[in-house]
Write a protein that holds these residues in place. Structure first.
Motif, PDB file in Angstrom:
ATOM      1  N   LEU A 197       0.637  -1.291   0.107  1.00 22.08           N
ATOM      2  CA  LEU A 197       0.117  -0.165  -0.215  1.00 22.08           C
ATOM      3  C   LEU A 197       0.987   1.188   0.087  1.00 22.08           C
ATOM      4  N   ALA A 198       2.301   1.041   0.191  1.00 21.72           N
ATOM      5  CA  ALA A 198       3.190   2.432   0.116  1.00 21.72           C
ATOM      6  C   ALA A 198       4.200   1.951  -0.949  1.00 21.72           C
TER       7      ALA A 198
ATOM      8  N   ILE B  23      -3.355   2.677  -3.255  1.00 23.63           N
ATOM      9  CA  ILE B  23      -2.050   3.020  -2.369  1.00 23.63           C
ATOM     10  C   ILE B  23      -2.622   3.819  -1.192  1.00 23.63           C
ATOM     11  N   ARG B  24      -2.027   4.021  -0.107  1.00 21.96           N
ATOM     12  CA  ARG B  24      -2.367   4.685   1.080  1.00 21.96           C
ATOM     13  C   ARG B  24      -1.904   6.218   0.690  1.00 21.96           C
TER      14      ARG B  24
END
Lengths: 291, 291, 291, 291
Positions: free
Chosen positions: B143-144, B172-173
């Motif tokens: 997610l990053a 993605i965050r």
């Protein structure tokens, strides 16, 4: 979550005023043109090229927000005049940025749509005044603005009684460095649902790379958004700003054709329809043959 | 920037092995099913529903990576058995997550595709071993994770000689809290260009909201990506995990029809082609009438 | 927000077990050593240097999580043996990373503290097992993990009955590219308040630049955090990993002296106290003179 | 990376002009006061309280940048007059925000330092004009601005010949939601190194929580930064803006004492020195006893 509440009459009236720009017609609005107005020849060439490819409005920056004071800052009032002239020559409405309350009257005298740039999305003094010019305002999302902040910024404009606001998603800042920004289609879709305002997408600034503009444009239209803003320059390599993300006229025309947005003569339309009918009939024949 | 370099032979061979799953056929792969396998009845109902709606593979988690140790952790080996049974009953290949090197053999014995979840994208011990099972591996983006890190993670798998890797973008965050994550289509497009691997999109986890799944799915396919992974649950409100983002079978079927991916009988196909031909002929007639 | 709830007895017992490492003594714990164990000579030299400068524990990676499979992956079991030998030679407890459930027994046989790296912060299979080794566990924050996720990950460890958990903040991923990561002191402070667990800071990975390590270390201790983890290498330019952020022994010793953490002989202590008293008396005399 | 290049003469001259505010004296500058000027009583009470606690300048917003047009927008010109009056009453220089080119003359007539807020960090029209007022300018970092962009924005001001620029780090926007923003000390340290300009930290906006202000302030000063800006309100619960992050006068005084920044009478100074000397002598005696 803050939401712009439009009653039905108001929304209808908004639509009517923005319809002249092509919003609400079922066909995507395509605003195209160079990052900056650089010269009479450049903007006239750009305007002619984007018109021929099917664009519905002309963009071009006269007052340019540049990270460094040593970068090209735009032609200012001269740029506005040249842009308006190119718009008149092609019959395209023109969209250009206003950066300060002191510029509003001047910009409004030349432009059909006043653009508030990303860096000024929360320049509240500007937002309070820009609506009073009575022209449609295109509000770009700040590069780290939440949906709630974006819609609240729009409310600063609508608070003046001007509901002709167009939202423009242009990518948000994330950790990813391979693209200039990260296009956030989800927020564009939600902003449209929540506000009832038209939302367009600027894939040029979102991606910062020419090769992503076509697929991101297809994605934005497939997601049901109202239009696109695309940077097109007669000679991107020589551009005074943003030269990596501006399309050539040829690439833009090709993309517009691929999106089904290129203008067609009646013969071209007829030929396209005939070809499509033949293809479907061939499918039908194959299917019957299998049965 | 790290890039997986495939020579032509290798890419061709990859395509051949993944073709059984539907990659490289020109038609999007659609992996659908519940977040977690919860019971025999639930997974059989889900499998039947997604098959009927046109899905090409069945998903369902048996080992679940949950933020809190107090949340439902999945049925484990029992879940794998139930998933495989539902896959066999519907003829759908099954996709499920493996979370640890010690689970690889067990999961590989039941699944057609081994999924590496976002939280394990840089679990290098797992990446080094998972390819040895000889099954296709679906690698979700962290997610990053940058594009470079994602492709480097894929190289840990291909380093074992297993080139059957499918990439999955799942959001993605970012700072935006109105959606669970931000779907990053640009990176999915670039990862596909750079690696030559198939890339699918998981709009369920990206958005975390049922109402965004259909428009984001349309956008992903319009951008040229290879498929979708969608969470579908017979009764989302009662789901033991992710209950806000799972679609009902009805909503999924409606979306698949809208995407042109619903299965059709020959009569339905014929009727659709006839209707399309009639519509084009009507356009043609109007045009001739104007001329 | 998820919070680890410690009752008083439990917290007291935690403190007792971690006290051997220096936690709860009022003096900061300083874990120092190279990114990777590279050779017997390198780790012995590093251990001697950090011990002489006042470090309270030795770090060194044997199993290395590297973005690319083509980067140095660590010496594995040999590295563990060399690290333990260097710890024994200097009397320093050793801290090293475990990357997979299959490595836990081996790592626990050599290390005093088991480190869970950032990339594995949500490797739940590993978190469930690592506590069973009965050794303190240092849990690094994931580079995009929220405080809630970090503390929930710690709960996976404490759920096994092992409450000897040390949290380590090592920077989060943001848009800023001038530093490798962004040190997030606020979250370190809050994680300490919410969990009652000791929290240390790793400025080496946070900054990725040698010149920021000293000021960020001072800041972390001023904020009341429990200690530091610092990368120190006998010859950073030749290091097999992370060579831009490792300090030389000289720079580390200088920083430790500046932080008041360098070891002193009794004469040095006496001289320092005398100098401080003289300085205060001079201030006092000046003040009396003014009066 | 863009860097402001100061030659020696220029830097010296900057220091001289900013010295009146306390920069370059070795003692931290502390700018304190309410988020907004709300009434004559409120600002006078705040000014007296922060002066008594050791603040070196008074802050208070008259023109307020608020996310929503329905929030309190500040008292405008009346607020400026009240702020200047409170500054005169206490002998504190005053710092307040200017939001638009049209406000510069008015704000400069009342304020000792003109503040450019985060949302206007790239309001280039404002940056170009604000320096011409000849007063020091405090430039807050944008919430998603890189170091390079922040320093380039400062160059817009210095390009007018006004080098009296103070940088203020106030937290950046990240994924973490437990704090309002994430204080980025690394960037503050680097911005100071790269530009030679004084850099202060605003922990109130960075954290958005009263309980983090003291530890973050200690951290900022330990990192060598030049000062602090702290929100203090006579009655935070009743504040018209930012009521969760404003300190009470008591909490502020306590923090200033803890930081060693509270004003002392000569007797208090003498008593403090005596106590410190006694403590050191006791340490010395214990050490001699051990020997």
């Amino acid at each position: 979550m803050v939401i712009i509440n439009h009653n039905t009459e108001r929304t209808a009236s908004v639509s009517e005023q923005l319809r002249a720009l092509g919003f609400g017609t079922g066909r995507p609005v395509v605003i195209a043109g160079p990052c900056s107005v650089e010269s009479e020849g450049q903007i006239l060439a750009a305007a002619a090229a984007v018109k021929a490819a099917g664009a519905t409005a002309l963009r071009g920056g006269a007052f340019k927000p540049r990270t460094s004071p040593r970068s090209f800052q735009g032609l200012g009032a001269d740029g506005l005049r040249l842009l308006a002239q190119a718009g008149a020559a092609t019959g395209l409405p023109v969209v250009t940025e206003v950066m300060d309350t002191a510029q509003i009257d001047l910009v409004a005298a030349h432009a059909d749509v006043l653009q508030i740039g990303s860096r000024n999305m929360q320049n509240f003094a500007l937002l309070k005044e820009v609506g009073r010019a009575g022209k449609p305002v295109m509000l770009k999302r700040g590069l780290a603005a939440t949906i709630a902040e974006w819609l609240s910024a729009a409310e600063y404009i609508t608070a003046s009684g001007n509901f002709q606001v167009i939202l423009c998603e242009r990518g948000i800042r994330t950790f990813e460095t391979y693209t200039r920004n990260t296009l956030d289609l989800s927020s564009a879709i939600l902003a449209r649902q929540l506000s009832g305002l038209p939302v367009i997408v600027d894939p040029s600034h979102a991606a910062g790379r020419g090769d992503l503009i076509a697929p991101l444009s297809r994605a934005a239209l497939a997601a049901g958004l109202d239009g696109l803003m695309i940077e097109v320059h007669p000679d991107p390599a020589q551009a005074l700003s943003d030269n990596e993300q501006q399309l050539t006229p040829t690439a833009f025309a090709s993309m517009m054709a691929d999106l089904g947005l290129a203008p067609e003569t009646e013969e071209q339309q007829m030929a396209r329809l005939d070809a499509a009918i033949r293809a479907l009939q061939a499918q039908r024949d194959r299917l019957r043959g299998q049965a």
